[in-house]
Design an enzyme around this catalytic site. Structure first.
Site, PDB file in Angstrom:
ATOM      1  N   ARG A 128       0.851  -1.202   0.000  1.00  0.00           N
ATOM      2  CA  ARG A 128       0.000   0.000   0.000  1.00  0.00           C
ATOM      3  C   ARG A 128       0.878   1.240   0.000  1.00  0.00           C
ATOM      4  NH1 ARG A 128      -5.443  -1.528   2.907  1.00  0.00           N
ATOM      5  NH2 ARG A 128      -6.282  -2.099   0.900  1.00  0.00           N
ATOM      6  N   GLN A 133      -0.563   2.330  -6.183  1.00  0.00           N
ATOM      7  CA  GLN A 133      -2.013   2.552  -6.104  1.00  0.00           C
ATOM      8  C   GLN A 133      -2.739   2.120  -7.373  1.00  0.00           C
ATOM      9  OE1 GLN A 133      -2.646   6.569  -4.777  1.00  0.00           O
ATOM     10  NE2 GLN A 133      -3.083   5.915  -2.692  1.00  0.00           N
ATOM     11  N   ASP A 136      -3.588  -1.645  -7.379  1.00  0.00           N
ATOM     12  CA  ASP A 136      -4.206  -2.178  -6.170  1.00  0.00           C
ATOM     13  C   ASP A 136      -5.587  -2.790  -6.462  1.00  0.00           C
ATOM     14  OD1 ASP A 136      -5.211  -2.685  -3.678  1.00  0.00           O
ATOM     15  OD2 ASP A 136      -4.856  -0.680  -2.866  1.00  0.00           O
ATOM     16  N   SER A 139      -8.304  -2.927  -3.582  1.00  0.00           N
ATOM     17  CA  SER A 139      -9.093  -1.695  -3.410  1.00  0.00           C
ATOM     18  C   SER A 139     -10.151  -1.579  -4.504  1.00  0.00           C
ATOM     19  CB  SER A 139      -8.191  -0.460  -3.440  1.00  0.00           C
ATOM     20  OG  SER A 139      -7.437  -0.396  -2.270  1.00  0.00           O
ATOM     21  N   TYR A 235      -3.467  -1.263   7.561  1.00  0.00           N
ATOM     22  CA  TYR A 235      -4.509  -2.229   7.931  1.00  0.00           C
ATOM     23  C   TYR A 235      -4.736  -2.193   9.439  1.00  0.00           C
ATOM     24  CZ  TYR A 235      -4.018  -4.489   3.337  1.00  0.00           C
ATOM     25  OH  TYR A 235      -4.003  -4.761   2.007  1.00  0.00           O
TER      26      TYR A 235
HETATM   27  N1  LIG Z   1      -2.272   2.650  -1.477  1.00  0.00           N
HETATM   28  C1  LIG Z   1      -2.761   3.060  -0.324  1.00  0.00           C
HETATM   29  O1  LIG Z   1      -2.223   3.915   0.329  1.00  0.00           O
HETATM   30  C2  LIG Z   1      -4.021   2.423   0.193  1.00  0.00           C
HETATM   31  C3  LIG Z   1      -4.696   1.518  -0.619  1.00  0.00           C
HETATM   32  C4  LIG Z   1      -5.855   0.906  -0.136  1.00  0.00           C
HETATM   33  C5  LIG Z   1      -6.316   1.207   1.132  1.00  0.00           C
HETATM   34  N2  LIG Z   1      -5.657   2.104   1.912  1.00  0.00           N
HETATM   35  C6  LIG Z   1      -6.144   2.413   3.270  1.00  0.00           C
HETATM   36  O2  LIG Z   1      -6.008   1.280   4.120  1.00  0.00           O
HETATM   37  C7  LIG Z   1      -7.052   1.254   5.069  1.00  0.00           C
HETATM   38  C8  LIG Z   1      -7.743  -0.118   5.145  1.00  0.00           C
HETATM   39  O3  LIG Z   1      -8.262  -0.429   3.893  1.00  0.00           O
HETATM   40  P1  LIG Z   1      -9.043  -1.776   3.496  1.00  0.00           P
HETATM   41  O4  LIG Z   1     -10.399  -1.429   3.051  1.00  0.00           O
HETATM   42  O5  LIG Z   1      -8.245  -2.579   2.552  1.00  0.00           O
HETATM   43  O6  LIG Z   1      -9.129  -2.558   4.870  1.00  0.00           O
HETATM   44  P2  LIG Z   1      -9.635  -3.998   5.147  1.00  0.00           P
HETATM   45  O7  LIG Z   1     -10.485  -4.517   4.042  1.00  0.00           O
HETATM   46  O8  LIG Z   1      -8.465  -4.800   5.588  1.00  0.00           O
HETATM   47  O9  LIG Z   1     -10.561  -3.753   6.446  1.00  0.00           O
HETATM   48  C9  LIG Z   1     -11.765  -3.049   6.374  1.00  0.00           C
HETATM   49  C10 LIG Z   1     -11.891  -2.117   7.540  1.00  0.00           C
HETATM   50  O10 LIG Z   1     -12.272  -2.821   8.722  1.00  0.00           O
HETATM   51  C11 LIG Z   1     -11.707  -2.180   9.826  1.00  0.00           C
HETATM   52  N3  LIG Z   1     -11.727  -3.077  10.991  1.00  0.00           N
HETATM   53  C12 LIG Z   1     -11.033  -4.224  11.193  1.00  0.00           C
HETATM   54  N4  LIG Z   1     -11.381  -4.781  12.372  1.00  0.00           N
HETATM   55  C13 LIG Z   1     -12.317  -3.974  12.932  1.00  0.00           C
HETATM   56  C14 LIG Z   1     -13.069  -4.022  14.135  1.00  0.00           C
HETATM   57  N5  LIG Z   1     -12.908  -5.002  15.024  1.00  0.00           N
HETATM   58  N6  LIG Z   1     -13.947  -3.019  14.368  1.00  0.00           N
HETATM   59  C15 LIG Z   1     -14.104  -2.008  13.483  1.00  0.00           C
HETATM   60  N7  LIG Z   1     -13.441  -1.909  12.326  1.00  0.00           N
HETATM   61  C16 LIG Z   1     -12.551  -2.891  12.041  1.00  0.00           C
HETATM   62  C17 LIG Z   1     -10.331  -1.810   9.322  1.00  0.00           C
HETATM   63  O11 LIG Z   1      -9.759  -0.774  10.131  1.00  0.00           O
HETATM   64  C18 LIG Z   1     -10.624  -1.354   7.912  1.00  0.00           C
HETATM   65  O12 LIG Z   1     -10.870   0.034   7.839  1.00  0.00           O
HETATM   66  C19 LIG Z   1      -8.002   2.372   4.664  1.00  0.00           C
HETATM   67  O13 LIG Z   1      -7.684   3.492   5.439  1.00  0.00           O
HETATM   68  C20 LIG Z   1      -7.638   2.674   3.243  1.00  0.00           C
HETATM   69  O14 LIG Z   1      -7.930   4.007   2.873  1.00  0.00           O
HETATM   70  C21 LIG Z   1      -4.502   2.697   1.474  1.00  0.00           C
END
Ligand SMILES: NC(=O)c1ccc[n+]([C@@H]2O[C@H](COP(=O)([O-])OP(=O)(O)OC[C@H]3O[C@@H](n4cnc5c(N)ncnc54)[C@H](O)[C@@H]3O)[C@@H](O)[C@H]2O)c1
Length: 391
Positions: A128, A133, A136, A139, A235
């Site tokens: 990430r 990006q 990805d 995403s 994550y």
């Molecule tokens: N290239 C990048 O920089 C990039 C790319 C993709 C995502 N991201 C960021 O990474 C983060 C996570 O993305 P994702 O959608 O792949 O995550 P994910 O699919 O792994 O998880 C989904 C969400 O569930 C939340 N979660 C996990 N356990 C939980 C609990 N017990 N209670 C409440 N919430 C809980 C996580 O914090 C996450 O936000 C986001 O902030 C996203 O913006 C960054």
């Protein structure tokens, strides 16, 4: 170097790994593109569209596997339990396979993939970082799932989403609550808002608050703090059962007051926590809907049946898996753009380079030379580090 695209083999899968619009960019970079006849049809892409953009057609799956140097797939062995194993017999040594492999799913499938002598890259392992990006795929698919989850809920809910003031009285807006404001959750908030619902969300990562609010959602703050909520890759970190127990207690009231709950709370490689118990479902109004986006790995709701829609205590609980495949045109388009960016990153003058100095290549490389070579995957399955991985 020939990039081959076969028809996806997972039962009911409608996506295709490459779409016609990405073909010219691959040709320009020195690749040829070979597509199995009919591979894109279920996603809305005709054979003639591929040919017009410069791809060649192959009459069968076995010919694609026989003639290609790189196989571009959506669900590869590892992420395709029912039929993925059949691919092992079709792979040739020296071939490269790129797609979803569910690398933390099963050690057996990772070892079998390695034994088939293919070089495999797993798109789930994409780092990430800003540079990656455009590659990805997780995403991209999460975006589709978040959108579709809201539509599934709206379709089942016996209420409308928007507030309406009519001659027949005022209709109050639906209350949609999202648990886990990652990529899917944020897209669910945006979609629910577009349909006129009142959307709120909760996430254990404090950084999510601003993102929820920027989409017009209300961030639900709970008087509980996760120890070390976020890892360096963005994550959520795994928490203990006492934390989840407290979360359930605090979430009960919000869940009871919601018409729709969309849980999407996951931690990579871990079983999703149960955040909605049977009693919490019981507390919801009859006709309410839960769309469990964590269903594929068991679900965030105790009553979710993966792959099914059930009604419990008068509440519809949707546990469909492979939701991205139900929006196949755009899911394929986004996936194809991600794969193409990755291929162009790996390819130099029409040849794939496996430069392990490069973070994107190193992190996504799953198997090579008969071994599972990915350091994270080896650590996850308690395999000893390879000599080059020891620091
Ligand atoms: N290239 C990048 O920089 C990039 C790319 C993709 C995502 N991201 C960021 O990474 C983060 C996570 O993305 P994702 O959608 O792949 O995550 P994910 O699919 O792994 O998880 C989904 C969400 O569930 C939340 N979660 C996990 N356990 C939980 C609990 N017990 N209670 C409440 N919430 C809980 C996580 O914090 C996450 O936000 C986001 O902030 C996203 O913006 C960054």
């Amino acid at each position: 170097m020939i990039v081959g695209v076969a028809r996806e083999a997972f039962p009911g899968e409608r996506r295709v790994a490459l779409v016609p619009v990405v073909v010219p960019g691959l040709l320009k970079a020195g690749f040829e593109v070979l597509v199995e006849a009919g591979a894109g049809l279920n996603a809305g892409y005709r054979d003639t569209d591929y040919v017009e953009k410069g791809a060649r057609l192959a009459p069968s799956r076995s010919e694609v596997f026989r003639d290609s140097d790189v196989i571009a797939q959506v669900l590869c062995y590892g992420s395709n339990d029912p039929t993925g194993k059949d691919d092992l017999a079709l792979y040739r040594g020296g071939q490269t396979v790129i797609g979803f492999h569910r690398p933390f799913g099963s050690l057996e499938s990772a070892l079998q993939l390695a034994a088939s002598s293919v070089t495999s890259f797993s798109v789930e392992l994409m780092p990430r970082i800003t540079r990656a990006q455009s590659m990805d795929a997780l995403s991209s698919m999460a975006t589709i799932c978040g959108y579709k989850a809201v539509l599934l809920a709206a379709d089942r809910l016996p209420r409308m989403f928007p507030m309406l003031t009519t001659a027949a009285g005022t209709i109050t807006p639906a209350r949609v609550f999202i648990i886990g404001a990652g990529v899917a959750g944020l897209q669910a908030i945006a979609t629910a808002r577009r349909l006129g619902a009142v959307a709120s969300a909760y996430d254990l990562r404090p950084a999510a608050k601003e993102q929820v609010q920027s989409l017009g959602g209300r961030f639900i703050e709970l008087p509980i703090e996760a120890a070390d909520a976020e890892d360096k890759r963005g994550y959520a970190k795994q928490q203990d059962e006492a934390f989840f127990q407290r979360q359930r207690e605090l979430l009960s009231r919000v869940v009871a007051e919601s018409d729709v709950v969309i849980p999407a709370a996951v931690v990579p490689g871990k079983k999703p926590p149960v955040l909605i118990t049977s009693d919490m479902v019981k507390s919801m109004a009859p006709g309410s809907v839960i769309v469990d986006l964590a269903a594929e790995r068991g679900g965030n709701c105790e009553l979710t049946k993966p792959g099914q829609r059930v009604i419990e205590h008068g509440v519809t609980i949707i546990g469909y898996i492979n939701v991205a495949s139900t929006v196949p045109y755009h899911a394929s388009q986004m996936y194809a753009k991600n794969l193409t960016a990755f291929l162009l990153h790996l390819g130099k003058e029409g040849k794939l380079q496996t430069n392990l100095e490069d973070e994107i290549t190193r992190d996504t490389l799953l198997t090579r030379g008969g071994e599972v070579v990915n350091a994270r995957v080896r650590e996850f399955f308690s395999l000893s580090p390879l000599p080059t991985q020891e620091s």
